[in-house]
Scaffold this motif. Structure first.
Motif, short mmCIF file in Angstrom:
data_model
loop_
_atom_site.label_atom_id
_atom_site.label_comp_id
_atom_site.label_asym_id
_atom_site.label_seq_id
_atom_site.Cartn_x
_atom_site.Cartn_y
_atom_site.Cartn_z
N SER A 186 0.84 -1.32 -0.11
CA SER A 186 0.04 -0.07 0.26
C SER A 186 0.97 1.27 0.05
CB SER A 186 -0.92 0.06 1.05
OG SER A 186 -0.26 -0.15 2.39
N HIS A 231 -6.85 -6.96 -2.23
CA HIS A 231 -5.75 -7.07 -0.97
C HIS A 231 -5.14 -8.39 -0.99
CE1 HIS A 231 -4.17 -6.01 3.13
NE2 HIS A 231 -3.40 -5.90 2.36
N GLY A 303 -3.99 -8.80 9.21
CA GLY A 303 -3.60 -7.52 8.56
C GLY A 303 -3.32 -6.65 9.62
N SER A 304 -3.80 -6.59 10.86
CA SER A 304 -3.43 -6.01 11.98
C SER A 304 -3.84 -6.94 12.90
CB SER A 304 -4.26 -4.72 12.31
OG SER A 304 -4.37 -4.01 11.37
N ALA A 305 -3.13 -6.73 14.28
CA ALA A 305 -3.34 -7.61 15.52
C ALA A 305 -4.79 -7.67 15.82
CB ALA A 305 -2.22 -6.98 16.65
N GLN A 324 -6.54 -16.12 14.14
CA GLN A 324 -5.79 -15.21 13.66
C GLN A 324 -4.85 -15.56 12.77
OE1 GLN A 324 -3.45 -11.10 15.27
NE2 GLN A 324 -3.91 -12.66 17.04
N ILE A 325 -4.45 -14.78 11.89
CA ILE A 325 -3.44 -15.03 10.74
C ILE A 325 -2.49 -13.80 10.74
CG2 ILE A 325 -4.73 -16.50 9.46
CD1 ILE A 325 -5.10 -14.13 7.24
N GLY A 327 0.26 -12.21 7.89
CA GLY A 327 1.11 -12.27 6.55
C GLY A 327 1.13 -11.23 5.80
N MET A 328 1.48 -11.21 4.97
CA MET A 328 1.72 -9.89 4.00
C MET A 328 1.84 -9.86 2.38
SD MET A 328 5.77 -9.54 5.19
CE MET A 328 5.89 -7.77 4.80
N THR A 329 1.43 -8.77 1.77
CA THR A 329 1.41 -8.86 0.21
C THR A 329 2.56 -9.98 -0.18
OG1 THR A 329 0.35 -6.85 0.44
CG2 THR A 329 1.20 -7.58 -1.79
N GLN A 360 0.05 -14.67 16.88
CA GLN A 360 -0.25 -14.55 15.58
C GLN A 360 -0.74 -15.70 14.97
OE1 GLN A 360 0.97 -11.75 16.96
NE2 GLN A 360 -0.57 -10.37 16.07
N ASP A 418 9.14 -6.72 10.51
CA ASP A 418 8.26 -7.07 11.85
C ASP A 418 9.21 -7.26 12.68
OD1 ASP A 418 5.59 -6.23 10.97
OD2 ASP A 418 5.24 -8.19 9.97
N ARG A 433 5.85 -3.41 14.46
CA ARG A 433 6.36 -3.38 13.25
C ARG A 433 7.83 -2.56 13.50
NH1 ARG A 433 2.94 -2.07 7.77
NH2 ARG A 433 4.13 -4.06 6.72
N THR A 521 -5.42 -0.25 3.25
CA THR A 521 -5.75 -1.69 3.73
C THR A 521 -6.36 -1.56 5.19
OG1 THR A 521 -3.40 -1.70 4.24
CG2 THR A 521 -3.88 -2.79 1.93
N LYS A 523 -5.34 -0.52 8.04
CA LYS A 523 -4.52 -0.60 9.21
C LYS A 523 -4.54 0.58 9.90
CE LYS A 523 -1.40 -3.68 6.58
NZ LYS A 523 -1.93 -5.00 7.01
P1 ADP Z 1 0.38 -3.06 3.26
O1 ADP Z 1 -0.93 -2.63 4.27
O2 ADP Z 1 1.76 -2.45 3.85
O3 ADP Z 1 0.19 -3.19 1.78
P2 ADP Z 1 0.32 -6.02 3.99
O4 ADP Z 1 -1.22 -6.01 4.14
O5 ADP Z 1 1.02 -6.70 3.19
O6 ADP Z 1 0.53 -4.47 3.40
O7 ADP Z 1 0.93 -5.80 5.60
C1 ADP Z 1 1.49 -6.73 6.01
C2 ADP Z 1 1.96 -6.09 7.58
O8 ADP Z 1 0.65 -6.11 8.30
C3 ADP Z 1 2.74 -7.33 8.20
O9 ADP Z 1 4.11 -7.06 8.05
C4 ADP Z 1 2.39 -7.01 9.72
O10 ADP Z 1 3.15 -5.81 10.13
C5 ADP Z 1 0.88 -6.56 9.40
N1 ADP Z 1 0.07 -7.78 10.02
C6 ADP Z 1 -0.49 -8.60 9.05
N2 ADP Z 1 -1.32 -9.56 10.18
C7 ADP Z 1 -1.07 -9.20 11.45
C8 ADP Z 1 -1.55 -9.50 12.65
N3 ADP Z 1 -2.16 -10.68 12.72
N4 ADP Z 1 -0.91 -8.87 13.62
C9 ADP Z 1 -0.12 -7.90 13.67
N5 ADP Z 1 0.09 -7.35 12.35
C10 ADP Z 1 -0.22 -7.96 11.51
#
Ligand code: ADP
Length: 539
Positions: A186, A231, A303-305, A324-325, A327-329, A360, A418, A433, A521, A523
C-alpha cells in the motif's frame, strides 16, 4: 541423482477452476453486486464465464504476459477475472481503489496494463485518472447491458463482451513460474511496490491454506471473504474454497453490519474473514440490534493484530472461533495461522484459547520463519527473545516487480519489517513493526500490546499508540483513542484501566481523543498519526 519418474504437470490456477467445475460444479457461488440484484450461479458457471471473458480478452488483443488491471470489489465478475486472466498467461493487477489517485495511477502505469476493468461505482475515478494512463487501450465496465454507460473513456460492457463468446476454451498450458497476479503494497513508506505472484505460488499457497492446520474448509463450509479481492487476493480464499468444494459468498462493496448479517443469515455463512475494523463494526452492530450470527462458526482475522477483546467477544457471546493470521502482500499473503494443537489443549480450554488469541499463529509447512536478533544471531524458540522476523519459501517474494535486484538475502530470507518472537509450541507473536516500536529509556515498548489492552476498555472503538520524541526518555508512548458512537471515555478512566493491566513505565504519557485514520488496507495509519502528533509531548 536419479531423476524421479512422475508427471511434470505444471501447477496452474486454471486447474483449480476446472477441478471445481468437475468435482462439485453445482456448489453455489452467490455475489452481491454494486447496483444489480444478488447473483447466483455455481462453479460450473464460473468455469464457463471465465472462459467467455478470457476469449473476449483474446479478441481484444490481450496476450500472454500482458497486464490487465481491475478496480473492483468482491463480486463474481472479479472472480471470473481471477481465473480468466491468469488462465491466458496474462497477469491480473488488482489495483487498490482506496489508494490516492496518484498512487492508483502509479501502480497502473508501473504495471503497464493494457486493459482496465472497473466496477460501475468507480466510473468517476476512472474518468479522472484515464488521461494519465498511457498504456491502457481498453476500458471495460463490469456491469450488465442495462446499466452500461460508456462515459468519457468509451468503456465496453462486460456482459456484452461475454455474451458474444462461447463457453468452450482450451486453456493453454505453460510454465508454472509465469506471473499470475500483480499486487502492490500500500505504499505507506515510499511508492507502492509490486509483488508478482506466480501460478505455482498461488496454487501451493491455496493447497496449504486449505489444510486443517490452517483454514481447514470442508465441502459443508460456506465461505464469505470480506478481505478485499484486491488485497493480496483476499488471502487466497477465492482459490481455497473451490479446491475444498465450499460454497462461496461474495459481499460486493458492502461490509456494514446490515449487509454482512443479511448474507451470513441468508446464505448460511460458516466462515468469513477480514481485517479487524470490519469485525469491530460488526460486533457493535450485533450489540445494537441484539441479533446473532447463528450459522457462523469461524472468523479469520489478520492484517493487523486481533484485539484479545474481539476474540473473546466472538467466542463468549456468539460461540464463534476467531482464527488469527499473520501475513503480508509479499507472502501471498499467508504466513501463520492460529489453530489449536494437542500441546496447547493440555493447558485446558480456557488457557488454550488465551494462548491462541495472544499469538499471531503457528508455523505452517511451506513457509519458513526465523527471528534474528540485533547482533545478527538466530533467536531461540523461547517465546521471549524478539528480533527481526525473516521468512522464506515458495510463496515468498524474491524480487519486486521491475526491480533489478533480489530483495532477499543470499540464503533466500526476506526481512518482513516486523519484530516477533517464536515459542516452543511453534507459535509466532508479533510485537511490533520495526518502524512502530517505541524506544523508551533504552527499552522497547510494544505499541501493539498497548493498543490491544486499551481497546478492551469499554467505550473504546480503536486505540492507536505511537512513540513521540521525548527530551529525557528518547521516546514515550502517546495513546490516541476513538470511541464508539455516543460513548465517552475520559483520560483518567483510560489511564486507570491501563494501570491495572500494564507495567508502569508502559503507561502512555498522554491520551488524546480523536478519529484514528486508517490506511488503504485498513490498518492504523501511524505515519499520519506521527506527522500530526510528533510534537505533542515536547510542546
Ligand atoms: P500493506 O498494508 O503494507 O500493503 P500488507 O497487508 O502486506 O501491507 O501488510 C503486512 C503487514 O501487516 C505485516 O508485515 C504486519 O506488520 C501486519 N500484520 C498482518 N497481520 C498481522 C497480525 N495478525 N498481527 C499484527 N500485524 C499484522
Amino acid at each position: 541423482m536419479t531423476p524421479g519418474l512422475m508427471q511434470q504437470t505444471p501447477l496452474l490456477i486454471t486447474q483449480i477452476m476446472q477441478f471445481a467445475a468437475r468435482a462439485h460444479g453445482a456448489r453455489p457461488i452467490v455475489s452481491r453486486l454494486i447496483d444489480e440484484p444478488l447473483w447466483r450461479y455455481d462453479y460450473a458457471g464460473l468455469a464457463s464465464r471465465s472462459a467467455q471473458i478470457a476469449k473476449a480478452l483474446i479478441g481484444l488483443g490481450v496476450q500472454a504476459g500482458d497486464r490487465v488491471t481491475t478496480l473492483a470489489w468482491n463480486t463474481h465478475r472479479h472472480l471470473e477475472l481471477f481465473y480468466g486472466v491468469p488462465g491466458l498467461g496474462a497477469v491480473l493487477h488488482t489495483a487498490n481503489p482506496r489508494l490516492f489517485d496518484e498512487q492508483i495511477i502509479y501502480t497502473i502505469e508501473h504495471a503497464q496494463s493494457v486493459v482496465l476493468f472497473f466496477d460501475s461505482n468507480f466510473a468517476d475515478l476512472v474518468a479522472r485518472i484515464a488521461p494519465q494512463l498511457t498504456t491502457v487501450k481498453t476500458f471495460i465496465q463490469m456491469s450488465d447491458e442495462a446499466r452500461h454507460q460508456p462515459g468519457a473513456v468509451n468503456a465496453l460492457c462486460y456482459e456484452t463482451l461475454l455474451a458474444a463468446e462461447n463457453q468452450t476454451m482450451t486453456w493453454p498450458s505453460f510454465d508454472e513460474n509465469a506471473g499470475a497476479f500483480l499486487c502492490y503494497t500500500s505504499g505507506t513508506t515510499g511508492d507502492p511496490k509490486g509483488v508478482l505472484y506466480s501460478h505455482r505460488a498461488v496454487v501451493l499457497h491455496a493447497m496449504a491454506a486449505g489444510l486443517a492446520s490452517a483454514f481447514g474448509f470442508t465441502a459443508f463450509d460456506v465461505v464469505m471473504p470480506c478481505s478485499s479481492l484486491y488485497h493480496a487476493t483476499a488471502w487466497g480464499l477465492p482459490f481455497v474454497a473451490p479446491i475444498c468444494g465450499s460454497k462461496l459468498v461474495l459481499p460486493g462493496d458492502r461490509m456494514d453490519g446490515d449487509n454482512l448479517h443479511d448474507l451470513i443469515e441468508g446464505e448460511g455463512v460458516t466462515f468469513t474473514g477480514g481485517v479487524p475494523t470490519i469485525w469491530t463494526n460488526y460486533l457493535a452492530w450485533l450489540d445494537r440490534t441484539g441479533k446473532t450470527p447463528a450459522s457462523l462458526k469461524r472468523v479469520v482475522i489478520g492484517g493487523s493484530a486481533v484485539p484479545l477483546a474481539m476474540a473473546q467477544r466472538f467466542h463468549e457471546a456468539y460461540g464463534v472461533e476467531v482464527l488469527q493470521i499473520w501475513g503480508m502482500t509479499e507472502t501471498c499473503p499467508l504466513g501463520v495461522v492460529a489453530t489449536p494443537t494437542p500441546a496447547l489443549a493440555e493447558m485446558g480450554d480456557e488457557a488454550m484459547r488465551q494462548a491462541i488469541w495472544t499469538r499471531q499463529g503457528r508455523l505452517q509447512f511451506g513457509i519458513e520463519l526465523k527471528i534474528v536478533t540485533e547482533d545478527g544471531q538466530e533467536a531461540p524458540m523461547d517465546g521471549e527473545t524478539s528480533g527481526a522476523l525473516m521468512v522464506r519459501g515458495p510463496w515468498t517474494l524474491q524480487r519486486y516487480f521491475r526491480q533489478e535486484a533480489d530483495i532477499t538475502d543470499p540464503e533466500g530470507w526476506f526481512d518482513t519489517g516486523d519484530i516477533a518472537t517464536l515459542d516452543a509450541y511453534g507459535f509466532m507473536r508479533i510485537t511490533d513493526r520495526k518502524k512502530d516500536v517505541i524506544k523508551s529509556g533504552g527499552e522497547w515498548i510494544s505499541s501493539i500490546d498497548l493498543e490491544n489492552v486499551a481497546v478492551a476498555c469499554p467505550g473504546v472503538k480503536v486505540a492507536a499508540v505511537i512513540g513521540v520524541p521525548h527530551p529525557k526518555w528518547e521516546e514515550r508512548p502517546l495513546l490516541i483513542v476513538e470511541t464508539h458512537e455516543g460513548e465517552s471515555v475520559t483520560k483518567d478512566q483510560m489511564i486507570a484501566f491501563l494501570t491495572d493491566r500494564v507495567v508502569k513505565w508502559w503507561l502512555p504519557d498522554d491520551v488524546l481523543f480523536a478519529p484514528v485514520p486508517l490506511t488503504a488496507t485498513g490498518k492504523i495509519d501511524k505515519k499520519t498519526l506521527r506527522l500530526t502528533w510528533s510534537g505533542h509531548l515536547s510542546a
